[in-house]
Scaffold this active site. Structure first.
Site, PDB file in Angstrom:
ATOM      1  N   ASP A  94       0.757  -1.083  -0.098  1.00 19.63           N
ATOM      2  CA  ASP A  94      -0.135  -0.215  -0.175  1.00 19.63           C
ATOM      3  C   ASP A  94       0.972   1.357  -0.026  1.00 19.63           C
ATOM      4  O   ASP A  94       1.790   1.359   0.988  1.00 19.63           O
ATOM      5  CB  ASP A  94      -0.972  -0.027   1.209  1.00 19.63           C
ATOM      6  CG  ASP A  94      -2.022   0.978   1.331  1.00 19.63           C
ATOM      7  OD1 ASP A  94      -2.228   1.454   0.228  1.00 19.63           O
ATOM      8  OD2 ASP A  94      -2.444   1.316   2.606  1.00 19.63           O
ATOM      9  N   HIS A  95       0.679   2.153  -1.043  1.00 18.48           N
ATOM     10  CA  HIS A  95       1.372   3.400  -0.911  1.00 18.48           C
ATOM     11  C   HIS A  95       3.147   3.052  -0.946  1.00 18.48           C
ATOM     12  O   HIS A  95       3.579   3.819  -0.099  1.00 18.48           O
ATOM     13  CB  HIS A  95       1.172   4.525   0.295  1.00 18.48           C
ATOM     14  CG  HIS A  95      -0.265   4.798   0.241  1.00 18.48           C
ATOM     15  ND1 HIS A  95      -0.575   6.208  -0.681  1.00 18.48           N
ATOM     16  CD2 HIS A  95      -1.398   4.453   0.840  1.00 18.48           C
ATOM     17  CE1 HIS A  95      -1.942   6.165  -0.580  1.00 18.48           C
ATOM     18  NE2 HIS A  95      -2.445   5.350   0.382  1.00 18.48           N
ATOM     19  N   HIS A 113      -7.889   9.875   4.028  1.00 21.94           N
ATOM     20  CA  HIS A 113      -7.353   9.191   4.923  1.00 21.94           C
ATOM     21  C   HIS A 113      -7.512   9.553   6.361  1.00 21.94           C
ATOM     22  O   HIS A 113      -7.479  10.595   6.964  1.00 21.94           O
ATOM     23  CB  HIS A 113      -5.686   9.000   4.683  1.00 21.94           C
ATOM     24  CG  HIS A 113      -5.440   8.450   3.483  1.00 21.94           C
ATOM     25  ND1 HIS A 113      -4.830   9.269   2.458  1.00 21.94           N
ATOM     26  CD2 HIS A 113      -5.461   7.281   3.041  1.00 21.94           C
ATOM     27  CE1 HIS A 113      -4.537   8.489   1.419  1.00 21.94           C
ATOM     28  NE2 HIS A 113      -4.890   7.180   1.681  1.00 21.94           N
ATOM     29  N   HIS A 127      -9.618   5.131  -1.642  1.00 18.58           N
ATOM     30  CA  HIS A 127      -8.567   5.200  -0.542  1.00 18.58           C
ATOM     31  C   HIS A 127      -9.575   6.014   0.524  1.00 18.58           C
ATOM     32  O   HIS A 127     -10.450   6.964   0.265  1.00 18.58           O
ATOM     33  CB  HIS A 127      -7.503   5.662  -0.645  1.00 18.58           C
ATOM     34  CG  HIS A 127      -6.369   4.860  -1.258  1.00 18.58           C
ATOM     35  ND1 HIS A 127      -5.202   4.597  -0.662  1.00 18.58           N
ATOM     36  CD2 HIS A 127      -6.268   4.368  -2.350  1.00 18.58           C
ATOM     37  CE1 HIS A 127      -4.535   3.810  -1.431  1.00 18.58           C
ATOM     38  NE2 HIS A 127      -5.199   3.730  -2.543  1.00 18.58           N
ATOM     39  N   SER A 161     -12.675   4.497   5.786  1.00 24.22           N
ATOM     40  CA  SER A 161     -13.255   4.537   7.011  1.00 24.22           C
ATOM     41  C   SER A 161     -13.776   5.958   7.401  1.00 24.22           C
ATOM     42  O   SER A 161     -13.257   7.056   7.011  1.00 24.22           O
ATOM     43  CB  SER A 161     -11.894   4.609   8.126  1.00 24.22           C
ATOM     44  OG  SER A 161     -11.414   2.916   8.175  1.00 24.22           O
ATOM     45  N   THR A 213      -8.586   2.770   9.715  1.00 23.53           N
ATOM     46  CA  THR A 213      -8.936   3.500  10.886  1.00 23.53           C
ATOM     47  C   THR A 213      -9.972   2.723  11.535  1.00 23.53           C
ATOM     48  O   THR A 213     -10.058   2.593  12.754  1.00 23.53           O
ATOM     49  CB  THR A 213      -9.096   4.873  10.550  1.00 23.53           C
ATOM     50  OG1 THR A 213      -7.914   5.648   9.783  1.00 23.53           O
ATOM     51  CG2 THR A 213      -9.373   5.576  12.019  1.00 23.53           C
TER      52      THR A 213
HETATM   53 ZN   LIG Z   1      -4.334   5.202   0.905  1.00 26.16          ZN
END
Ligand SMILES: [Zn+2]
Length: 277
Positions: A78-79, A174, A202, A205, A227
């Protein structure tokens, strides 16, 4: 079974559901993600954010557990923000990479993503990139309308890079939102019409069940979660503490993992990925 992202996201696109990508960082959380997927008969994306754990060490644990799972599991970076992150993930046996150059210029983003796509595809590894930029929830009020994905650029980007899926910025953020999430569904609809590969959201949450279900209807196939899972784990541990005055660390960890796993299972039902495998 260990799979790349292309296999599960194209099925999701064909049948109109979404697949959760859950951040895990150690053996316990990796097992919690796989257990949730097996309980719900759902495919799942096991996502490592590189600041949470060492890429090589994560792969050593995650890859064999994913291979033994009864359901399709993607081991995904991820990222990944540095070229070396991608190299480490390949060496560690990951089946999927996100190459996040969303803070670079369009041309630089295309150039760097394309380089990684070339070698990743030769190894049957899928690649996700981001166009536009999904920011931080704590800065939501100031940044919510900045960096939204441009439809024409998105079309060009996918053609030029050959990525397998594209993360788009349509109003999510995020972490925890400072403010109420406002999603640009018209933009998402246009992106889905013009971009041929599955779309990724993305910052799911705190975005709200109704918003997420609507986003899936409009083409989102991968939904990133951290999260909400983290907070559900913490809440489960606090509740268990309040009830029974826990005396051991061992049982408290179990409560946290149960909370994390149950919340992920909840999202599998919500996204429609449950009972697919
Ligand atoms: Zn992300």
């Amino acid at each position: 079974m260990l799979v790349n992202m292309k296999e599960i996201l194209y099925d999701a696109k064909k049948k109109g559901y979404g697949v959760p990508a859950a951040n895990a960082w150690n053996e316990s959380t990796i097992k919690a993600v796989i257990a949730a997927a097996e309980e719900k008969h759902s495919p799942v994306i096991l996502a490592l954010y590189p600041e949470m754990a060492d890429i090589l060490a994560f792969g050593e644990v995650a890859v064999p557990l994913a291979a033994r799972a009864a359901v399709p599991v993607v081991v995904h970076l991820d990222h990944g923000q540095e070229f070396v992150d991608a190299v480490k993930a390949v060496r560690a046996g990951f089946t999927s990479l996100m190459v996040d150059r969303s803070m670079a210029s369009f041309e630089q983003n295309v150039f760097e993503v394309r380089e990684i796509v070339k070698f990743a595809h030769s190894l049957d590894i899928s690649v996700e990139a981001e166009l536009g930029h999904v920011g931080k929830g704590t800065e939501y009020e100031e940044t919510k309308n900045i960096g939204l994905t441009n439809t024409e650029e998105a079309k060009k980007f996918v053609q030029a890079t050959d990525v397998d899926c594209l993360a788009v910025a349509v109003g999510t953020s995020h972490g925890q939102y400072a403010g109420t999430p406002e999603l640009h569904f018209d933009l998402l609809k246009q992106l889905n019409e013009i971009v041929p590969v599955p779309l990724v959201l993305h910052g799911c949450s705190g975005t709200g069940d109704e918003n997420l279900q609507k986003a899936i209807k409009l083409g989102i196939r991968k939904l990133n979660l951290y999260t909400d899972l983290d907070q559900a784990g913490l809440a489960a541990a606090k509740a268990a503490f309040a009830e029974s005055a826990k005396t051991s660390m061992f049982s408290s960890l179990d409560d946290m993992l149960r909370g994390y796993r149950e919340k992920l299972g909840y999202y599998m039902q919500l996204f429609g990925s449950a009972a697919r495998v």
